[in-house]
Design a protein around this motif. Sequence first.
Motif, PDB file in Angstrom:
ATOM      1  N   PRO A 106      43.564  45.311  37.429  1.00  0.00           N
ATOM      2  CA  PRO A 106      43.595  43.951  37.981  1.00  0.00           C
ATOM      3  C   PRO A 106      45.010  43.509  38.307  1.00  0.00           C
ATOM      4  CG  PRO A 106      43.284  43.894  35.605  1.00  0.00           C
ATOM      5  CD  PRO A 106      43.183  45.333  36.004  1.00  0.00           C
ATOM      6  N   ILE A 107      45.146  42.655  39.310  1.00  0.00           N
ATOM      7  CA  ILE A 107      46.417  41.986  39.565  1.00  0.00           C
ATOM      8  C   ILE A 107      46.553  40.923  38.487  1.00  0.00           C
ATOM      9  CG2 ILE A 107      47.723  40.562  41.201  1.00  0.00           C
ATOM     10  CD1 ILE A 107      46.093  41.924  43.433  1.00  0.00           C
TER      11      ILE A 107
ATOM     12  N   LYS B  58      44.587  38.317  34.489  1.00  0.00           N
ATOM     13  CA  LYS B  58      45.021  37.663  33.255  1.00  0.00           C
ATOM     14  C   LYS B  58      45.282  36.175  33.443  1.00  0.00           C
ATOM     15  CE  LYS B  58      48.636  37.967  29.700  1.00  0.00           C
ATOM     16  NZ  LYS B  58      49.893  38.659  29.322  1.00  0.00           N
ATOM     17  N   ASP B  59      46.070  35.820  34.448  1.00  0.00           N
ATOM     18  CA  ASP B  59      46.440  34.430  34.699  1.00  0.00           C
ATOM     19  C   ASP B  59      45.941  33.995  36.075  1.00  0.00           C
ATOM     20  OD1 ASP B  59      47.868  34.133  32.265  1.00  0.00           O
ATOM     21  OD2 ASP B  59      49.609  35.126  33.154  1.00  0.00           O
ATOM     22  N   VAL B  60      45.194  32.897  36.109  1.00  0.00           N
ATOM     23  CA  VAL B  60      44.659  32.364  37.361  1.00  0.00           C
ATOM     24  C   VAL B  60      45.130  30.915  37.489  1.00  0.00           C
ATOM     25  CG1 VAL B  60      42.599  31.873  38.712  1.00  0.00           C
ATOM     26  CG2 VAL B  60      42.646  33.862  37.194  1.00  0.00           C
TER      27      VAL B  60
ATOM     28  N   PRO C  58      35.302  36.568  41.314  1.00  0.00           N
ATOM     29  CA  PRO C  58      35.756  37.960  41.379  1.00  0.00           C
ATOM     30  C   PRO C  58      37.039  38.211  40.591  1.00  0.00           C
ATOM     31  CG  PRO C  58      35.997  36.878  43.514  1.00  0.00           C
ATOM     32  CD  PRO C  58      35.192  35.973  42.652  1.00  0.00           C
ATOM     33  N   ALA C  59      37.917  37.208  40.483  1.00  0.00           N
ATOM     34  CA  ALA C  59      39.125  37.370  39.670  1.00  0.00           C
ATOM     35  C   ALA C  59      38.757  37.611  38.212  1.00  0.00           C
ATOM     36  CB  ALA C  59      40.015  36.138  39.798  1.00  0.00           C
ATOM     37  N   GLN C  60      37.748  36.901  37.766  1.00  0.00           N
ATOM     38  CA  GLN C  60      37.273  37.051  36.389  1.00  0.00           C
ATOM     39  C   GLN C  60      36.649  38.430  36.191  1.00  0.00           C
ATOM     40  OE1 GLN C  60      34.710  33.823  35.244  1.00  0.00           O
ATOM     41  NE2 GLN C  60      34.173  34.732  33.291  1.00  0.00           N
TER      42      GLN C  60
END
Length: 427
Positions: free
Chosen positions: A117-118, A149-151, A142-144
């Motif tokens: 992941p980014i 890690k950080d959004v 989708p990030a989850q």
Amino acid sequence: MNKIYNPPKQDWLDVLKRPTQTVEDIEATVNEVFKEVKQKGDDAIKKYTNLFDGVMLEDFMVSAKEIQEAEKLVSNDLKKSIALAKENITAFHAAQKTERVMVETVKGVRCWQEKRPIEKIGLYIPGGSAPLFSTILMLAVPAQIAGCKDVVLCTPPNKEGKVNPAILYTANLCRVTKIVKVGGIQAIAGMTFGTENIPKVYKVFGPGNQFVTVAKQLATKFGVAIDMPAGPSELLVMADETANAAYVASDLLSQAEHGADSQVILVSTSRDFMDKVEKAIEDQITELPRKEIAEKAIENSKLIYVNDNETALELINEYGPEHFIICAEDENFFVGGIQNAGSVFVGKYTPESAGDYASGTNHTLPTNGYAKQYSGVNLDSFMKSMTFQKISEEGIKGIGKAIEFMADAEGLQAHKNAVSLRLKDLK
């Protein structure tokens, strides 16, 4: 709407021109904001929030109390609808996961690819007259799934310094790490450089107006990646005489109401059908709360008649629409032949609105012709592929000589030596 009949190919570039400003028209403003945010951090953020959004905020970080209050203001029906959309978006994007790919290219040489992941991503969510809380689902879900890690989420405040409750509710539901009441150029600049309160991120996602689009492009000069240069929304509908004119008109208006700089186009092989759609638009537009915005967008939009499906498909691929709806008898011809489109909607019961909200596909898509070279946001947008390799004694013996010859031919002696030393020890 502007009606155009059988435009010759040499005129297609002009016929399909987007109603957008050039980068040169607005990049001076973007550069100025970026420069000041880099130098002055939060002070510059506050200044430009006051200038562009008309509100002076001493603290632009959303508090836990604000999130709790927002949850009370969101209706149960909307909460259920958001939950349904989140479930479908999760299902579609989770299905995009891929396993590690491993290949032994020759005996003793194992190569594999894994995705990571980014770690730090930034989400830009437009507020204003249309608070796009649905975009949070499209980006944070989708990030989850990817494991970011950080959004960090940036969205503009209203004149009272508040954020739409649905935006706060959805962001909290999707476990956004930090919510910032900052919009426009200054939000992108803040996530690019980092300030006292806005974290620096590795990649920025999300749609916006033309200023935000140029700001995202400028961010890439400072080592920040972006999803795509997504600007004003656009829709192209291909429909023949078998389509429902009222449905088509409603689809065109659904995009026209996004903003005055949106563009909608109908391509048809039926003159009579074009007339019916034009009449249906006139009937429906009068009932829209955002009538004035839609009317301005319609001024930039076109009804284009062509003689046959082949010409229609060629013209559509030349345009490369963000959204492409197919309402034609030979829908398979267009499904199989479309090369340039952000997202495709097939059949009369598939409105573009479904993709915007709840079918499961992502609505963050390339505009302004970028569908010719960009994909819409997907799970891989939040990940990066890393390659690995492990070579055994047998493996380095198998490919060593080839490496030596190639390195020697390029005049890179140290490259050759790195292999030669190993081969010598293995004799």
